[in-house]
Write a protein that holds these residues in place. Structure first.
Motif, PDB file in Angstrom:
ATOM      1  N   PHE A 277       0.832  -1.209   0.000  1.00 27.95           N
ATOM      2  CA  PHE A 277       0.000   0.000   0.000  1.00 27.95           C
ATOM      3  C   PHE A 277       0.868   1.261   0.000  1.00 27.95           C
ATOM      4  CE2 PHE A 277      -2.427   3.395   2.002  1.00 27.95           C
ATOM      5  CZ  PHE A 277      -3.646   3.321   1.345  1.00 27.95           C
ATOM      6  N   ALA A 278       1.946   1.255   0.786  1.00 36.49           N
ATOM      7  CA  ALA A 278       2.836   2.418   0.847  1.00 36.49           C
ATOM      8  C   ALA A 278       3.546   2.647  -0.479  1.00 36.49           C
ATOM      9  CB  ALA A 278       3.858   2.232   1.974  1.00 36.49           C
ATOM     10  N   LEU A 279       3.931   1.569  -1.154  1.00 39.72           N
ATOM     11  CA  LEU A 279       4.539   1.710  -2.486  1.00 39.72           C
ATOM     12  C   LEU A 279       3.566   2.390  -3.442  1.00 39.72           C
ATOM     13  CD1 LEU A 279       6.378  -1.652  -3.261  1.00 39.72           C
ATOM     14  CD2 LEU A 279       7.419   0.591  -2.974  1.00 39.72           C
ATOM     15  N   GLY A 280       2.311   1.918  -3.435  1.00 40.20           N
ATOM     16  CA  GLY A 280       1.309   2.484  -4.337  1.00 40.20           C
ATOM     17  C   GLY A 280       0.981   3.925  -4.015  1.00 40.20           C
ATOM     18  N   SER A 281       0.673   4.204  -2.733  1.00 37.21           N
ATOM     19  CA  SER A 281       0.223   5.547  -2.361  1.00 37.21           C
ATOM     20  C   SER A 281       1.359   6.545  -2.271  1.00 37.21           C
ATOM     21  CB  SER A 281      -0.531   5.492  -1.022  1.00 37.21           C
ATOM     22  OG  SER A 281       0.283   4.917  -0.018  1.00 37.21           O
ATOM     23  N   GLY A 282       2.589   6.053  -2.039  1.00 44.80           N
ATOM     24  CA  GLY A 282       3.726   6.944  -1.951  1.00 44.80           C
ATOM     25  C   GLY A 282       4.458   7.124  -3.266  1.00 44.80           C
ATOM     26  N   ILE A 283       5.046   6.043  -3.770  1.00 47.42           N
ATOM     27  CA  ILE A 283       5.913   6.135  -4.951  1.00 47.42           C
ATOM     28  C   ILE A 283       5.122   6.181  -6.252  1.00 47.42           C
ATOM     29  CG2 ILE A 283       7.691   4.939  -6.283  1.00 47.42           C
ATOM     30  CD1 ILE A 283       8.888   3.984  -3.658  1.00 47.42           C
ATOM     31  N   TYR A 284       4.206   5.216  -6.476  1.00 47.35           N
ATOM     32  CA  TYR A 284       3.524   5.143  -7.777  1.00 47.35           C
ATOM     33  C   TYR A 284       2.551   6.297  -7.982  1.00 47.35           C
ATOM     34  CZ  TYR A 284       5.567   0.498  -7.847  1.00 47.35           C
ATOM     35  OH  TYR A 284       6.458  -0.543  -7.811  1.00 47.35           O
ATOM     36  N   ALA A 285       1.852   6.688  -6.921  1.00 50.82           N
ATOM     37  CA  ALA A 285       0.938   7.827  -7.047  1.00 50.82           C
ATOM     38  C   ALA A 285       1.723   9.103  -7.328  1.00 50.82           C
ATOM     39  CB  ALA A 285       0.114   7.982  -5.770  1.00 50.82           C
ATOM     40  N   TYR A 286       2.881   9.251  -6.709  1.00 52.36           N
ATOM     41  CA  TYR A 286       3.693  10.462  -6.910  1.00 52.36           C
ATOM     42  C   TYR A 286       4.169  10.578  -8.360  1.00 52.36           C
ATOM     43  CZ  TYR A 286       7.258  14.030  -6.289  1.00 52.36           C
ATOM     44  OH  TYR A 286       8.005  15.178  -6.399  1.00 52.36           O
ATOM     45  N   ASN A 287       4.357   9.443  -9.023  1.00 53.30           N
ATOM     46  CA  ASN A 287       4.825   9.485 -10.415  1.00 53.30           C
ATOM     47  C   ASN A 287       3.903  10.317 -11.303  1.00 53.30           C
ATOM     48  OD1 ASN A 287       7.151   8.008 -10.075  1.00 53.30           O
ATOM     49  ND2 ASN A 287       6.221   6.048 -10.618  1.00 53.30           N
ATOM     50  N   PHE A 407      -4.724  -0.386  -4.995  1.00 48.15           N
ATOM     51  CA  PHE A 407      -5.600   0.430  -4.157  1.00 48.15           C
ATOM     52  C   PHE A 407      -4.817   1.598  -3.557  1.00 48.15           C
ATOM     53  CE2 PHE A 407      -7.926   1.093  -0.037  1.00 48.15           C
ATOM     54  CZ  PHE A 407      -9.082   1.616  -0.607  1.00 48.15           C
ATOM     55  N   GLY A 408      -3.577   1.326  -3.151  1.00 43.16           N
ATOM     56  CA  GLY A 408      -2.731   2.385  -2.624  1.00 43.16           C
ATOM     57  C   GLY A 408      -2.478   3.469  -3.655  1.00 43.16           C
ATOM     58  N   THR A 409      -2.268   3.064  -4.905  1.00 42.05           N
ATOM     59  CA  THR A 409      -2.042   4.040  -5.974  1.00 42.05           C
ATOM     60  C   THR A 409      -3.262   4.935  -6.151  1.00 42.05           C
ATOM     61  OG1 THR A 409      -0.571   2.485  -7.119  1.00 42.05           O
ATOM     62  CG2 THR A 409      -1.422   4.331  -8.405  1.00 42.05           C
ATOM     63  N   THR A 410      -4.457   4.329  -6.154  1.00 42.49           N
ATOM     64  CA  THR A 410      -5.692   5.108  -6.313  1.00 42.49           C
ATOM     65  C   THR A 410      -5.892   6.065  -5.145  1.00 42.49           C
ATOM     66  OG1 THR A 410      -6.692   3.245  -7.499  1.00 42.49           O
ATOM     67  CG2 THR A 410      -8.180   4.942  -6.706  1.00 42.49           C
ATOM     68  N   VAL A 411      -5.726   5.558  -3.917  1.00 43.58           N
ATOM     69  CA  VAL A 411      -5.867   6.410  -2.730  1.00 43.58           C
ATOM     70  C   VAL A 411      -4.825   7.522  -2.756  1.00 43.58           C
ATOM     71  CG1 VAL A 411      -5.657   6.470  -0.208  1.00 43.58           C
ATOM     72  CG2 VAL A 411      -6.887   4.601  -1.317  1.00 43.58           C
ATOM     73  N   GLY A 412      -3.599   7.178  -3.154  1.00 46.01           N
ATOM     74  CA  GLY A 412      -2.525   8.160  -3.184  1.00 46.01           C
ATOM     75  C   GLY A 412      -2.769   9.281  -4.175  1.00 46.01           C
ATOM     76  N   VAL A 413      -3.222   8.924  -5.376  1.00 44.66           N
ATOM     77  CA  VAL A 413      -3.491   9.953  -6.388  1.00 44.66           C
ATOM     78  C   VAL A 413      -4.553  10.928  -5.889  1.00 44.66           C
ATOM     79  CG1 VAL A 413      -4.486  10.340  -8.677  1.00 44.66           C
ATOM     80  CG2 VAL A 413      -2.735   8.590  -8.368  1.00 44.66           C
ATOM     81  N   THR A 493       4.482  14.633   1.754  1.00 39.59           N
ATOM     82  CA  THR A 493       3.477  13.637   2.142  1.00 39.59           C
ATOM     83  C   THR A 493       3.865  12.247   1.654  1.00 39.59           C
ATOM     84  OG1 THR A 493       1.745  15.335   2.000  1.00 39.59           O
ATOM     85  CG2 THR A 493       1.031  13.044   2.045  1.00 39.59           C
ATOM     86  N   SER A 494       4.330  12.157   0.411  1.00 36.82           N
ATOM     87  CA  SER A 494       4.778  10.857  -0.111  1.00 36.82           C
ATOM     88  C   SER A 494       5.936  10.318   0.718  1.00 36.82           C
ATOM     89  CB  SER A 494       5.201  10.988  -1.577  1.00 36.82           C
ATOM     90  OG  SER A 494       4.079  11.182  -2.410  1.00 36.82           O
ATOM     91  N   GLY A 495       6.858  11.202   1.087  1.00 39.89           N
ATOM     92  CA  GLY A 495       7.974  10.777   1.924  1.00 39.89           C
ATOM     93  C   GLY A 495       7.518  10.241   3.263  1.00 39.89           C
ATOM     94  N   VAL A 496       6.555  10.914   3.878  1.00 36.43           N
ATOM     95  CA  VAL A 496       6.018  10.464   5.165  1.00 36.43           C
ATOM     96  C   VAL A 496       5.345   9.096   5.015  1.00 36.43           C
ATOM     97  CG1 VAL A 496       4.276  10.935   6.936  1.00 36.43           C
ATOM     98  CG2 VAL A 496       5.754  12.781   6.114  1.00 36.43           C
ATOM     99  N   ILE A 497       4.568   8.919   3.929  1.00 38.42           N
ATOM    100  CA  ILE A 497       3.900   7.636   3.689  1.00 38.42           C
ATOM    101  C   ILE A 497       4.913   6.505   3.597  1.00 38.42           C
ATOM    102  CG2 ILE A 497       2.595   6.294   1.978  1.00 38.42           C
ATOM    103  CD1 ILE A 497       1.094   8.911   1.303  1.00 38.42           C
ATOM    104  N   VAL A 498       5.972   6.723   2.835  1.00 36.82           N
ATOM    105  CA  VAL A 498       6.990   5.690   2.621  1.00 36.82           C
ATOM    106  C   VAL A 498       7.729   5.387   3.929  1.00 36.82           C
ATOM    107  CG1 VAL A 498       9.156   5.196   1.431  1.00 36.82           C
ATOM    108  CG2 VAL A 498       7.252   6.175   0.165  1.00 36.82           C
ATOM    109  N   ILE A 499       8.066   6.427   4.691  1.00 36.49           N
ATOM    110  CA  ILE A 499       8.765   6.217   5.960  1.00 36.49           C
ATOM    111  C   ILE A 499       7.866   5.488   6.964  1.00 36.49           C
ATOM    112  CG2 ILE A 499       9.725   7.407   7.978  1.00 36.49           C
ATOM    113  CD1 ILE A 499      10.774   9.548   5.980  1.00 36.49           C
ATOM    114  N   VAL A 500       6.598   5.884   7.034  1.00 31.55           N
ATOM    115  CA  VAL A 500       5.650   5.193   7.922  1.00 31.55           C
ATOM    116  C   VAL A 500       5.512   3.726   7.508  1.00 31.55           C
ATOM    117  CG1 VAL A 500       3.220   5.038   8.607  1.00 31.55           C
ATOM    118  CG2 VAL A 500       4.371   7.252   8.599  1.00 31.55           C
TER     119      VAL A 500
END
Length: 524
Positions: A277-287, A407-413, A493-500
């Motif tokens: 989830f963190a990969l999707g909402s942090g890294i992939y959504a940020y792309n 799902f993480g990517t969708t939530v992240g975007v 925010t993406s950084g915080v998601i990935v660190i968490v």
């Protein structure tokens, strides 16, 4: 004979890798083709949204269903059928005479993509053993990382040289090759649920629940000024959550459940899906935001943007196999944790580099750290997720990891977009009153900028019509800083998601999970 068997396994891996690459690439590759498609169909970007949404929705909704069918009837059979369906739908996409046909065939294509993606990891795990399994899953993780980040480059090149249908047609020859390789080289897994009943109620409930939640998020993304309590948003999301709760209740009571909910009682498994989830909402959504920054703001073309984003995706090419080899000697848990922290540092560097004059020169150090994190974590996550998993549940575990990643990517975007919008709007509200212009004019311009949003607001500020106004330069400066504030907030925010996510993995995951060898339940 052993040499041939080894060669056959690695050829099988290439077939599964091709399927994964095509399935994930088609989640993002369409973005860069939208302007060309809008002209071709003589329509608007709003109408084209379903070319994206149809794939995203159906893909996410069917991942678990295809996983279960593979576990029950043989993963190779479902994987192969999914690949054939994907290739046929890709050809129809390229030939689509109308937007309606394209939307429908994109949904069908997503079913094929979900089947390939959800079962690939389990097929690799069942076709390889020992240290080879870690290496093979590492290579598959590399492919996942590269395909998720290379959409702008591949899509941009194809659209620029061959037109938008080429982004779909390119799947056909590679798909046919992958079909033949799968038929002859991929080893079938047992039909673990051959005598089980299909949990039709569970499949329907999971599909309805996931559809409602994800569609609710898509609606919110398209209308950022609607409140979360707006019935048009809240009814979908709350209704979807209620259905998913009921789904869990049903799964705990049926004899042959679609999903063994006891998996969620294992802290190690919870740690792996948290990382997904963190990969999707942090890294992939940020792309998505990084691509917009480089194209709409800095001014790079789609191909130029894609080439520069190799700074992120290229790491997956060689870090995946390296991670796979290291995973047999060192703790996968701590390699994942420290890699996530490295990614978090990359996002903070990105946030610090955002300025009115930002170029790739300032961005690349942060992008490199993001790429290292993505290149390490994806393959390690695949291997860690399979540890301690029953053979008959490997398909479902693979599917769940992909569900949480998507799902993480969708939530992240959606979430990152709302944060960007809020920061952008707050800056405009705080600084535009200081500009020397009539109050009514200022109100109209501010409304236009807010409605256009961060991605398009600067086109208004820098338009020919605005350039002749006496306050043009001051307005442009305010708009640029508003966008910068929004992008910096998104990166933080993406950084915080990935660190968490890394902290969660440290707390939940185990250094070593014993393999489970249990008898498969058979029904008379």
């Amino acid at each position: 004979m052993k040499k041939q068997t080894n060669a056959a396994r690695w050829i099988a891996l290439s077939a599964m890798g091709l399927g994964v690459f095509m399935g994930l690439l088609d989640v993002t590759v369409v973005n860069v083709a939208l302007p060309t498609m809008a002209r071709g169909f003589k329509t608007t970007f709003t109408d084209l949204q379903w070319v994206l949404n149809a794939y995203t929705l159906v893909y996410a909704v069917t991942l678990m269903i295809m996983s279960k069918l593979g576990d029950m009837y043989g993963r190779k059979k479902i994987f192969l059928g999914s690949m054939i369906l994907f290739v046929i739908a890709s050809a129809i996409n390229g030939m689509a005479p109308s937007l309606f046909i394209l939307d429908i065939s994109r949904g069908v294509q997503a079913i094929g993509g979900a089947g390939m993606m959800s079962l690939s990891m389990a097929l690799v795990a069942s076709n390889f053993e020992g240290k080879e399994r870690g290496l093979a899953l590492g290579i598959l993780g590399s492919i996942i990382g590269v395909s998720s980040a290379s959409g702008p480059l591949i899509g941009g090149y194809l659209v620029e040289h061959f037109g938008w249908p080429s982004i779909f047609y390119v799947n056909v020859p590679f798909g046919i090759l992958a079909v033949f390789l799968t038929v002859f080289y991929v080893r079938e897994t047992p039909s673990y649920g051959k005598n089980h009943k299909i949990d039709l109620v569970g499949m329907i409930l999971s599909a309805i629940g996931l559809f409602a939640v994800i569609y609710g998020l898509i609606v919110k993304e398209g209308h950022p000024h609607w409140a979360w309590t707006d019935p048009r948003v809240s009814s979908l999301i709350a209704g979807g959550i209620v259905v998913m709760v009921f789904f869990v209740f049903v799964e705990m009571r049926v004899e042959d459940p679609m999903m063994d909910v006891k998996m969620f009682k294992r802290p190690h498994f919870l740690g792996t899906i948290l990382i997904a989830f963190a990969l999707g909402s942090g890294i992939y959504a940020y792309n998505a935001f990084l691509t917009a920054l480089m194209q709409n703001y800095i001014g790079y073309s789609a191909v130029q943007t894609g080439v520069r984003q190799l700074t992120i995706s290229a790491w997956s090419l060689f870090l995946g196999p390296v991670a796979g080899i290291l995973s047999s000697r060192y703790s996968k848990k701590w390699m994942i944790v420290w890699s996530m922290f490295v990614g978090g540092a990359g996002f903070l560097l990105m946030a610090n580099s955002i300025s009115p004059t930002v170029t790739f020169v300032e961005l690349w150090p942060g992008m490199v750290l993001m790429g290292i994190a993505n290149g390490m974590v994806n393959p390690l996550l695949n291997t860690a997720g399979m540890e301690g998993t029953l053979p008959q549940d490997m398909g479902m575990v693979s599917g769940l990891l992909n569900v949480f990643r998507q799902f993480g990517t969708t939530v992240g975007v959606v979430g990152l977009g709302l944060i960007q919008d809020a920061q952008y709007e707050n800056h405009l509200n705080a600084h535009m009153p200081s500009l020397e212009m009539p109050a009514k004019v200022m109100g109209n311009i501010k409304d236009a900028l807010i409605n256009a949003g961060p991605f398009s607001g600067h086109t208004i500020a820098f338009s020919d019509r605005m350039a002749h106004a006496p306050f043009a330069k001051a307005l442009q400066k305010v708009v640029i800083h508003a966008y910068d504030n929004g992008m910096a907030a998104v990166a933080v925010t993406s950084g915080v998601i990935v660190i968490v996510g890394g902290v969660g993995a440290a707390l939940l995951m185990k250094n070593h999970v014993d393999s489970v060898h249990l008898e498969v339940k058979q029904h008379k």
